[in-house]
Design an enzyme around this catalytic site. Structure first.
Site, PDB file in Angstrom:
ATOM      1  CE  LYS A 111      -4.375  -1.891   1.579  1.00  0.00           C
ATOM      2  NZ  LYS A 111      -5.552  -1.786   2.425  1.00  0.00           N
ATOM      3  CE  LYS A 195      -6.079  -8.736  -0.882  1.00  0.00           C
ATOM      4  NZ  LYS A 195      -7.459  -8.279  -1.113  1.00  0.00           N
ATOM      5  CE  LYS A 198     -13.546  -4.524   1.554  1.00  0.00           C
ATOM      6  NZ  LYS A 198     -12.360  -4.063   2.277  1.00  0.00           N
TER       7      LYS A 198
HETATM    8  P1  ATP Z   1      -8.707  -3.515   0.627  1.00  0.00           P
HETATM    9  O1  ATP Z   1      -8.324  -3.438  -0.812  1.00  0.00           O
HETATM   10  O2  ATP Z   1      -9.333  -2.239   1.125  1.00  0.00           O
HETATM   11  O3  ATP Z   1      -7.611  -4.014   1.541  1.00  0.00           O
HETATM   12  P2  ATP Z   1      -9.858  -6.149   0.585  1.00  0.00           P
HETATM   13  O4  ATP Z   1     -10.724  -6.560  -0.549  1.00  0.00           O
HETATM   14  O5  ATP Z   1      -8.468  -6.672   0.632  1.00  0.00           O
HETATM   15  O6  ATP Z   1      -9.899  -4.573   0.679  1.00  0.00           O
HETATM   16  P3  ATP Z   1     -10.211  -6.517   3.455  1.00  0.00           P
HETATM   17  O7  ATP Z   1     -11.208  -5.658   4.178  1.00  0.00           O
HETATM   18  O8  ATP Z   1      -8.760  -6.163   3.556  1.00  0.00           O
HETATM   19  O9  ATP Z   1     -10.642  -6.566   1.908  1.00  0.00           O
HETATM   20  O10 ATP Z   1     -10.407  -8.028   3.908  1.00  0.00           O
HETATM   21  C1  ATP Z   1     -11.647  -8.558   4.315  1.00  0.00           C
HETATM   22  C2  ATP Z   1     -11.601 -10.072   4.350  1.00  0.00           C
HETATM   23  O11 ATP Z   1     -11.658 -10.584   3.005  1.00  0.00           O
HETATM   24  C3  ATP Z   1     -10.326 -10.663   4.958  1.00  0.00           C
HETATM   25  O12 ATP Z   1     -10.706 -11.825   5.674  1.00  0.00           O
HETATM   26  C4  ATP Z   1      -9.494 -11.028   3.759  1.00  0.00           C
HETATM   27  O13 ATP Z   1      -8.596 -12.078   4.034  1.00  0.00           O
HETATM   28  C5  ATP Z   1     -10.558 -11.461   2.754  1.00  0.00           C
HETATM   29  N1  ATP Z   1     -10.131 -11.215   1.369  1.00  0.00           N
HETATM   30  C6  ATP Z   1      -9.749 -10.021   0.840  1.00  0.00           C
HETATM   31  N2  ATP Z   1      -9.454 -10.158  -0.469  1.00  0.00           N
HETATM   32  C7  ATP Z   1      -9.647 -11.466  -0.765  1.00  0.00           C
HETATM   33  C8  ATP Z   1      -9.497 -12.240  -1.968  1.00  0.00           C
HETATM   34  N3  ATP Z   1      -9.094 -11.671  -3.100  1.00  0.00           N
HETATM   35  N4  ATP Z   1      -9.783 -13.569  -1.920  1.00  0.00           N
HETATM   36  C9  ATP Z   1     -10.188 -14.142  -0.767  1.00  0.00           C
HETATM   37  N5  ATP Z   1     -10.341 -13.491   0.402  1.00  0.00           N
HETATM   38  C10 ATP Z   1     -10.086 -12.162   0.408  1.00  0.00           C
HETATM   39 MG    MG Z   2      -7.065  -6.039   2.204  1.00  0.00          MG
END
Ligand code: ATP
Ligand code: MG
Length: 331
Positions: A111, A195, A198
Site C-alpha cells: 500500500k 489478488k 475492493k
Molecule cells: P482492501 O483493498 O481495502 O484491503 P480487501 O478486498 O483486501 O480490501 P479486506 O477488508 O482487507 O478486503 O479483507 C476482508 C476479508 O476478506 C479478509 O478476511 C481477507 O482475508 C478477505 N479477502 C480479501 N481479499 C480477498 C481475496 N481476493 N480472496 C479471498 N479473500 C479475500
Molecule cells: Mg485487504
C-alpha cells in the site's frame, strides 16, 4: 465452541473475493461458535477516504453482512469506531511493537508503494497491525478466519500477544488463524497474478457483491485469460482461467474437476458465460435482502446492540491489560 473474530474494512463495496474468502465461511462458523464481526472503519482511514463515501460503505457493509446470512441473534455485528477499547488497546500494543517488524509487513509495503512517496503514507498505515491485534485480543478470540493475505498480520498478532503476556501478565488468548481451502485467494480479473481487492482503482478488476447481472457478465467476459482455449486448472501458467474456475466452483458447488470435464472442447466464451451465471445466482438473493435492509431502522438497532455487547466484553479485557501495564490508578 470457540470465540471467533473477523473484521472487514469499509473501503469499498465487498467483492466476490471477500464473499468467498471470508463471509461465506462466517455463515458456517456462526452456527457453532461465539462470533464477533466487525466493520473496521478505523483501519479504512489508514489510507485517504472520502467522508460521505466512507459513511455509505460502513452502512452498506453492515447490510451486506446481514444479507449474506449473519444472524444478529447469534453473532455480534458492530462498528470498530463505536467501541473505543479498540484504539485504546491498539495504542498500548503499539508501545510493544517494533518499527522494524511493522515495516516488514507485506500489506504496508504494497500500500505504501502505491502512494506517491513517503510523505503521502500515513503513520497509521504502519501501525495498522497492532490495532488489528487489539481487535482480535479484546474478545479472547481463539480462531480468526481470514483470507491468505492476512496470514502475516495474524502471525504478528500472536507475537504481540505472547510478548505482552511474557512481559506483563498472562492476559491474552493466543489466537489461531484459519484459512479456507477454497476461495482463500480470489484474483483480480484484470491481473490474475494480483489478488482481487475492493479498493482497486480499476473497477473491471473486481466483481462487487452489488453489481447488476449485466455488469457481472460484462466484467467476466472481459476478464484477462490466455489464448490456448482449454479450460483447465493451472494456477501458474493459466492464472486467469484458474481464477475463473475457482470462482465458478466456489459459487456453484461443482468441483473443479467436474467443471474441467464439462467444458472440455468448449471455448472460453461459453465457460465465462456459465461462470457469470453461477456468480449471479449466488448474489441475487443477497442483493434482494440487502435492498430491504439498507434503509431500515432495524439495521441501526442491530448495530447499536452490537456496539453495546462488544464494548461490554472488550472493556473487561482492556481493564486487565491497563492494570498489567501499570496505566492509570488502582481502583
Ligand atoms: P482492501 O483493498 O481495502 O484491503 P480487501 O478486498 O483486501 O480490501 P479486506 O477488508 O482487507 O478486503 O479483507 C476482508 C476479508 O476478506 C479478509 O478476511 C481477507 O482475508 C478477505 N479477502 C480479501 N481479499 C480477498 C481475496 N481476493 N480472496 C479471498 N479473500 C479475500
Ligand atoms: Mg485487504
Amino acid at each position: 465452541m470457540h470465540t471467533i473474530f473477523s473484521g472487514i474494512q469499509p473501503s469499498g463495496t465487498l467483492t466476490i473475493g471477500n464473499y468467498l474468502g471470508a463471509i461465506q465461511h462466517f455463515i458456517e462458523l456462526q452456527k457453532e461458535n461465539d462470533c464477533y464481526f466487525c466493520i473496521v472503519d478505523e483501519h479504512a482511514i489508514t489510507v485517504p477516504q472520502d467522508r460521505l463515501k466512507l459513511r455509505n460503505n460502513i452502512r452498506s457493509l453492515a447490510a451486506l453482512y446481514l444479507a449474506s446470512g449473519i444472524n444478529p441473534e447469534k453473532s455480534t455485528l458492530f462498528i470498530q469506531s463505536e467501541v473505543p477499547a479498540h484504539t485504546q488497546l491498539g495504542w498500548m500494543l503499539q508501545s510493544i511493537s517494533y518499527i522494524g517488524e511493522l515495516e516488514r509487513m507485506t500489506q504496508f509495503k504494497d500500500k505504501a508503494a502505491k502512494s506517491a512517496g513517503k510523505e503521502a503514507v500515513s503513520s497509521a498505515l504502519l501501525t495498522y497491525p497492532p490495532l488489528m491485534a487489539s481487535d482480535i485480543l479484546l474478545y479472547k478470540t481463539d480462531v480468526v478466519p481470514v483470507g491468505e493475505d492476512q496470514k502475516q498480520h495474524l502471525e504478528l498478532t500472536r507475537n504481540l500477544a505472547e510478548r505482552f503476556n511474557n512481559k506483563f501478565n498472562d492476559i491474552f488468548t493466543i489466537p489461531e488463524v484459519r484459512i479456507p481451502e477454497v476461495g482463500a485467494r480470489i484474483m483480480s480479473l484484470q491481473d490474475p497474478t494480483k489478488k482481487m481487492s475492493k479498493s482497486d482503482e480499476n473497477e473491471k478488476a473486481f466483481i462487487s457483491m452489488l453489481d447488476e447481472p449485466k455488469k457481472i457478465e460484462k466484467k467476466i467476459k472481459s476478464a484477462v485469460t490466455d489464448s490456448d482455449g482449454i479450460v483447465t486448472f493451472d494456477a501458474e501458467n493459466k492464472p486467469g482461467i484458474s481464477n475463473l474456475l475457482t470462482i465458478h466452483s466456489s459459487c456453484s458447488g461443482e468441483s473443479i474437476e467436474n467443471l474441467e470435464t464439462a467444458f472440455a472442447g468448449k471455448g472460453y466464451g461459453e465457460f465465462k458465460q456459465a461462470t457469470a451465471k453461477a456468480v449471479i445466482d449466488i448474489l441475487k438473493p443477497i442483493q434482494e435482502r440487502y435492498n430491504e435492509l439498507i434503509n431500515s431502522e432495524k439495521l441501526d438497532e442491530i448495530l447499536d446492540k452490537g456496539a453495546d455487547n462488544a464494548s461490554f466484553e472488550a472493556n473487561k479485557v482492556l481493564k486487565k491489560a491497563k492494570k498489567a501495564m501499570g496505566l492509570g490508578r488502582v481502583k
